[in-house]
Design an enzyme around this catalytic site. Structure first.
Site, PDB file in Angstrom:
ATOM      1  N   HIS B  70       0.828  -1.204   0.000  1.00 47.08           N
ATOM      2  CA  HIS B  70       0.000   0.000   0.000  1.00 47.08           C
ATOM      3  C   HIS B  70       0.862   1.254   0.000  1.00 47.08           C
ATOM      4  O   HIS B  70       1.881   1.311   0.685  1.00 47.08           O
ATOM      5  CB  HIS B  70      -0.939   0.018   1.210  1.00 47.08           C
ATOM      6  CG  HIS B  70      -2.169  -0.833   0.991  1.00 47.08           C
ATOM      7  ND1 HIS B  70      -2.878  -1.373   2.025  1.00 47.08           N
ATOM      8  CD2 HIS B  70      -2.789  -1.217  -0.150  1.00 47.08           C
ATOM      9  CE1 HIS B  70      -3.905  -2.066   1.522  1.00 47.08           C
ATOM     10  NE2 HIS B  70      -3.860  -1.984   0.215  1.00 47.08           N
ATOM     11  N   ASP B  72       0.649   4.137   1.330  1.00 53.03           N
ATOM     12  CA  ASP B  72       0.961   4.832   2.574  1.00 53.03           C
ATOM     13  C   ASP B  72       2.050   4.101   3.348  1.00 53.03           C
ATOM     14  O   ASP B  72       2.448   4.520   4.424  1.00 53.03           O
ATOM     15  CB  ASP B  72      -0.295   5.048   3.439  1.00 53.03           C
ATOM     16  CG  ASP B  72      -1.032   3.756   3.743  1.00 53.03           C
ATOM     17  OD1 ASP B  72      -0.956   2.838   2.909  1.00 53.03           O
ATOM     18  OD2 ASP B  72      -1.678   3.674   4.796  1.00 53.03           O
ATOM     19  N   ASP B 178       0.305  -3.128   8.640  1.00 49.82           N
ATOM     20  CA  ASP B 178      -1.141  -3.324   8.797  1.00 49.82           C
ATOM     21  C   ASP B 178      -1.402  -4.822   8.855  1.00 49.82           C
ATOM     22  O   ASP B 178      -0.769  -5.590   8.147  1.00 49.82           O
ATOM     23  CB  ASP B 178      -1.903  -2.727   7.605  1.00 49.82           C
ATOM     24  CG  ASP B 178      -1.769  -1.211   7.575  1.00 49.82           C
ATOM     25  OD1 ASP B 178      -1.204  -0.647   8.540  1.00 49.82           O
ATOM     26  OD2 ASP B 178      -2.212  -0.600   6.592  1.00 49.82           O
ATOM     27  N   GLU B 203       0.157  -1.060  14.410  1.00 48.57           N
ATOM     28  CA  GLU B 203      -0.768  -0.086  13.850  1.00 48.57           C
ATOM     29  C   GLU B 203      -2.087  -0.239  14.596  1.00 48.57           C
ATOM     30  O   GLU B 203      -2.358  -1.282  15.197  1.00 48.57           O
ATOM     31  CB  GLU B 203      -0.941  -0.316  12.341  1.00 48.57           C
ATOM     32  CG  GLU B 203      -1.509  -1.671  11.969  1.00 48.57           C
ATOM     33  CD  GLU B 203      -3.001  -1.637  11.738  1.00 48.57           C
ATOM     34  OE1 GLU B 203      -3.532  -0.526  11.542  1.00 48.57           O
ATOM     35  OE2 GLU B 203      -3.631  -2.710  11.766  1.00 48.57           O
ATOM     36  N   HIS B 323      -0.021   4.679  13.366  1.00 49.94           N
ATOM     37  CA  HIS B 323      -0.974   4.474  12.290  1.00 49.94           C
ATOM     38  C   HIS B 323      -2.396   4.411  12.849  1.00 49.94           C
ATOM     39  O   HIS B 323      -3.079   3.382  12.777  1.00 49.94           O
ATOM     40  CB  HIS B 323      -0.616   3.172  11.556  1.00 49.94           C
ATOM     41  CG  HIS B 323      -1.286   3.009  10.213  1.00 49.94           C
ATOM     42  ND1 HIS B 323      -2.603   2.646  10.096  1.00 49.94           N
ATOM     43  CD2 HIS B 323      -0.836   3.137   8.957  1.00 49.94           C
ATOM     44  CE1 HIS B 323      -2.925   2.556   8.821  1.00 49.94           C
ATOM     45  NE2 HIS B 323      -1.859   2.852   8.106  1.00 49.94           N
TER      46      HIS B 323
END
Lengths: 656, 440
Positions: B70, B72, B178, B203, B323
């Protein structure tokens, strides 16, 4: 530390290692070679191999084998074979109580085919460790065997011929069958599933903890997809198990050497089975023979396994045929598991050589056979009954199992094509002696080529590897210490090492020369902070430690003694206090002692020095102190004076 | 006792631009290198001048780890390696390496070709950057250098998403990236050893969502799409904007912050018959976020069970949250401290958290000493031995062996006393009696 060898074939190894209270099985190979003593199973039910005749014994009536036993045997191409359900030579199961095994480490899919015999029929309760490709391809190999055997079932196991007095009177080579009474019928699909449910997958370089005692780590061995060597170590000892290993560049991930270095013990197995032929020229010869045959309108038959070198053969042969302008010649691949082996090969990218791996990022399939399949140049079928007949063009190159020629579709094609000299059968698998494999089909008109391709280490590669790895001790099969039977003068085809290697053979127990001296014990930081180390020498300090020792999961921790225990004196089992001798050291100078004595009020001193030491005479107290380097002798009659003198001396000395 | 220091350059009390600087046992590790979807200026990339005001990043950072593809988490990668300059190793899993360059190229096109950004990384830079990537397999222990080792675990967030354990000597940290603790149609649940790290950096966005049962969500999704199509609207999730008639479109990016999805959204938003389904989380500042907070609200279930599950599974000594949004983090922090009784940190961007570590001291202990102490007869199990320290090497042995090793002789202290006894009888009898007394 002990190593037990359970397998008769060093290329299908099975060992048990006893180390630090842990019992580990290394590999679980199945010696399929004994299958060559059986009559081939035809693909079409009810049919027999055309050369099979009942056995007409000649000779003396008195030494003749009884009729009920001859019914178990068939004469095939002049060789006596067993006509019954195929059986397999499994590893020795009676030497060690196998239910006590803690773990099984598998090096590759070709060294695990006896796994269900161990995990299902011995009370095994441990864990099997292997890599993901080894699991999937190993499963396919096992299922392939089961399907071949179940496709054309022979109901009865032939066992009467195995009686000791009978077998002696049978002709060779059946007479020389190895331990036939220990052979077992093949396992079932259910056994395979149950065996493989005991697996824990591992990745290369993963450190797996075994009961806190040992760490085992697989390192890539470059021999086939997912194959590995195992490093078994504790904090202070290291054992490397080197199984099928290849230093050549083929499709698997290259071999890793660094983790195998500086072992205390290196166990070596699975060296090449064809030491006098190199793989590269053999692949070349294979391609040329195949191309010439199809060019002249003949068919090529290649007995093969469902994975491994077979994929390299597809790649090399398709390229060669193209160069010869024969790109239109179809290649067929027959195996009950061909669908899955082909599909799996293309999703194991991270287990492949870097050139194959980089293709996935393009993205393309890592193996060219994906492209050959898409273009229809390669076609795979699960058996001759599954659509092959409607889509079959000759001349062609046909790859089929099983390479023992005792089961699978290959048997049918030898019968079909064996009569024509235009056809060729090319042997590439080194697991089976090709002449023995072919014996039941003789005589044959078809051309026979032998191009064995064994990518495992040959002797010069193995010797070089050992020199690089520098183990303290080497353990090898006793067969690796002398030249091959057929080439008794080739002394270069042996392992050389100093000190001379320990050798193993089936049924032997080796004591490995490793003396354990240390073990890691952790000390809690609270305990550490209470210690008062005394510097004994520059850079070296000592402290006495008294602590409670906690042992859990084979890890040891030193903790501070609980306060209640601290004050208590340690007692013997009969309740008497155990006196702890204090540790005193140092060689005090005479001057320091005299100074100390004066401070304590001893004034009337007379000091005498001689070669061995000195004597201090305390005139008033009528006492003597004899000091000589590492010992002091105090001669004194008054208890009060004695205690005062002791304290003076202790001040001058260091104590723990 | 050494400290572990953590400084988020992004994702500190925020979602987006994940980039966390970890200092452990004298090594510096950068965890993720993401971009922020909420910004279009300098703030979209992490501030690398924090690491090195001048000089090369390569000298300051031992390795860079990317948790998943991803943007981010990897969007600033070519910027960092090619424009700022970093030549050290970059670790990611095989699937991440396969997908990451595609997303980066997509991201570059949107910024350069649609928005006309001129100072942006190029396609060549993406390729050069990906050449520096070293791929890792799950559970493989990678030795970055003599002391620093890393190990990847399955994270279950997207294909190839991984959590990483970073270890230097006895100090260890787990960084989750994540992750999801509940399995999905094509993804499994995150898994990590009971590795008791000194610090778990987790996160706090995805971990807090529980995936509904697959059947449930699929039924829900299909029902919504059906309803919408029946009403003659255009539900959307890609392309054919101008075509008449109802259609279902799946378009990226998922946060509606740029690109095709935003373009379609602008075109279709005015009609009430149309529908938008947001499948994932949206960062503050994006159009997607505004929609989620507006009239058409889609539920995002927030439960802390994911994180709590992970904590009880890997048993860290400290937890650090990144996060996530500040308020939710604060709530979670309290809960973690209450439930597990361990310290929990939530540094803001640029703020450094210092985590103190304590470890047992390993001693090489003579086996004969250990075996004697473990004899069942000495049930109280108290051990005594001499601890020998030479430099940093520590050995616990029998005292006599320690003295031998050091070449130090024990000093013998002997006493002789004359004691007069007045007793009748033979001398031999008396000495026999004394001997017997002493023997006891």
């Amino acid at each position: 530390m002990k190593l037990v060898c359970l397998s008769d074939n060093p290329s299908k190894p099975c060992f048990i290692l006893f180390f630090k209270g842990v019992r580990i099985m290394l590999d679980c190979g199945l010696d399929i070679k004994q299958l060559l003593h059986f009559v081939p199973l035809l693909v079409v039910p009810g049919f027999q191999v055309s050369k099979a005749r009942s056995w007409a014994q000649g000779g003396d009536r008195r030494t003749r084998v009884p009729d009920d036993i001859t019914q178990e045997l068939k004469d095939c191409g002049g060789r006596l074979l067993v006509d019954g359900a195929p059986e397999f030579a499994i590893p020795e199961t009676d030497m060690v109580e196998l239910s006590s095994l803690d773990a099984i480490l598998i090096s590759s899919y070709s060294c695990m085919l006896a796994l269900p015999y161990i995990t299902e029929y011995t009370g095994f309760r441990g864990t099997v460790y292997l890599t993901e490709p080894t699991l999937h391809i190993g499963r396919q190999y096992m299922e392939e065997l089961v399907k071949y055997v179940e496709r054309n079932p022979k109901s009865a196991v032939a066992s009467k011929w195995k009686q000791e007095n009978i077998i002696k009177s049978l002709p060779a080579p059946l007479r020389d069958a190895i331990n036939p009474r220990q052979w077992r019928k093949l396992y079932t699909l259910h056994d395979i599933n149950s065996a493989l449910s005991k697996v824990q997958l591992v990745g290369f370089s993963q450190k797996v903890d075994i009961f806190g005692s040992l760490t085992v780590t697989p390192a890539s061995s470059g021999c086939c997809i997912g194959s590995c060597n195992w490093i078994i170590q504790s904090t202070f000892e290291k054992i490397c198990y080197v199984a099928g290993t290849s230093t050549l560049t083929t499709h698997p991930r290259p071999m890793e050497q660094a983790p195998l270095k500086n072992a205390d013990i290196l166990v070596l197995s699975c060296l090449t089975q064809t030491p006098s032929s190199l793989p590269d020229p053999m692949i070349g010869e294979f391609c040329i023979n195949a191309a010439v045959t199809v060019k002249n309108g003949g068919n090529v038959l290649v007995p093969c396994y469902a994975s491994g070198v077979t994929f390299d053969l597809f790649e090399c042969l398709s390229g060669h045929l193209e160069q010869c302008g024969l790109a239109g010649v179809p290649m067929y691949f027959l195996s009950p598991v061909s669908d899955s082996t082909l599909a799996y090969s293309n999703i194991f990218a991270e287990w492949l050589s870097s050139s194959k791996q980089s293709k996935v990022f393009l993205p393309e399939c890592p193996f060219p056979h994906a492209d050959l399949l898409a273009k229809g140049r390669l076609k795979n079928f699960s058996s001759i009954h599954s659509g092959l007949t409607t889509d079959f063009h000759t001349p062609c190159v046909l790859f089929a199992g099983h390479p023992s020629l005792r089961m699978g579709d290959i048997v049918h094609f030898i019968e079909l094509w064996g009569g024509s000299a235009a056809n060729t059968i090319i042997f590439t698998e080194p697991d089976f002696p090709h002449l023995d494999a072919l014996a039941p089909f003789l005589p044959l008109a078809m051309r026979v080529c032998y191009c064995p391709i064994d990518t495992s280490l040959n002797f010069s590669q193995a010797n070089k590897l050992i020199r690089d790895l520098r183990p303290l001790h080497l353990v090898v099969s006793e067969t690796y210490m002398k030249p091959p039977v057929l080439e008794p003068l080739r002394n270069d085809l042996t392992i050389e090492f100093e000190p001379s290697p320990l050798t193993y053979k089936q049924g032997e127990v080796l004591s490995l020369p490793v003396k354990r001296q240390f073990e890691t014990v952790e000390m809690e930081s609270e305990l550490a902070s209470t210690l008062e180390p005394v510097e004994v020498k520059p850079g070296a300090a000592v402290s006495m430690v008294t602590a409670s020792l906690v042992s859990r999961d084979n890890k040891y921790i030193l903790k501070r003694l609980p306060r209640s225990v601290q004050s208590l004196k340690k007692r013997r089992s009969d309740g008497t206090v155990l006196w702890r001798k204090p540790y005193i050291f140092g060689s005090p100078s005479l001057q320091a002692i005299v100074e100390g004595l004066k401070q304590q009020g001893f004034t009337s001193l007379k000091v005498e020095e001689n070669e061995s030491g000195s004597i201090i005479h305390l005139m008033k107290e009528d006492s003597l102190i004899q000091v000589d380097g590492s010992s002091t002798h105090i001669i004194c009659d008054s208890e009060d004076v004695r205690l005062r003198l002791r304290d003076v001396m202790l001040k001058c000395l260091k104590q723990l | 006792m050494t400290d572990i220091k953590v400084t988020p350059l992004g994702a500190g009390q925020d979602v987006g631009r994940s980039c966390i600087l970890l200092s452990i046992g004298g090594k510096n590790v950068m965890l993720d290198c993401g971009m922020h979807m909420g910004y279009n200026d300098d703030r979209r990339f992490p501030d690398f001048t924090y690491v090195a005001r001048e000089g090369r990043l390569t000298d300051r950072i031992n390795c860079l780890i990317i948790s998943h593809f991803h943007l981010d988490h990897c969007g600033a990668l070519p910027y960092m390696t090619e424009m700022v300059g970093y030549d050290g190793p970059i670790y990611m899993t095989h699937p991440t390496k396969a997908i990451c360059p595609i997303l980066l190229e997509d991201y570059r096109k949107i910024n350069v070709e649609r928005k006309g950004d001129t100072n942006f990384f190029t396609s060549e830079m993406i390729k050069a950057c990906m050449k520096k990537v070293v791929t890792v397999n799950l559970h493989q222990v990678i030795q970055v250098d003599e002391e620093l080792e890393i190990k990847a675990y399955y994270a279950g967030h997207v294909l190839g998403a991984a959590m990483f354990q970073i270890r230097v000597g006895q100090n260890s940290v787990v960084y989750t990236g994540d992750y999801n603790m509940t399995p999905d149609r094509h993804l499994g649940a995150a898994w990590v050893d009971k590795c008791r790290p000194d610090l778990l950096i987790t996160e706090s966005t995805y971990a807090t969502t529980i995936r509904d049962s697959k059947r449930c969500r699929e039924r829900d999704f299909l029902r919504k799409v059906h309803d919408c199509v029946e009403k003659g609207g255009k539900p959307f999730d890609r392309a054919y904007i101008e075509n008449p008639g109802p259609m279902v479109v799946f378009a990226t990016p998922g946060m509606l912050h740029a690109g095709l999805s935003l373009q379609i959204f602008k075109r279709w938003a005015p009609s009430e018959a149309n529908m938008v389904i947001m499948p994932g989380y949206c960062v503050a500042g994006t159009v997607g976020h505004r929609i989620l907070n507006g009239a058409r609200k889609i539920e995002l279930e927030n439960k802390q069970t994911g994180i709590m599950q992970l904590i009880s599974h890997c048993q860290p000594r400290n937890v650090l949250l990144v996060h996530g949004e500040a308020e939710k983090m604060a709530f979670l922090k309290n809960k973690i401290q209450e439930e597990f009784g361990i310290d929990c940190f939530m540094p803001a961007n640029g703020e450094t958290s210092v985590i103190k570590t304590r470890h047992n001291i390993p001693l090489d202990t003579a086996l004969n000493l250990l075996k004697r102490q473990l004899l069942p007869a000495e049930a109280e199990n108290s051990a005594q031995g001499a601890l020998l320290m030479k430099g940093s090497h520590m050995q616990l042995t029998e005292p006599a062996a320690a003295f031998r090793e050091l070449g130090v002789e024990e000093h013998e202290l002997r006493f002789t006393c004359n004691i007069q006894l007045e007793e009748e009888g033979r001398v031999a009898d008396t000495s026999e009696r004394i001997y017997r007394v002493l023997q006891r």
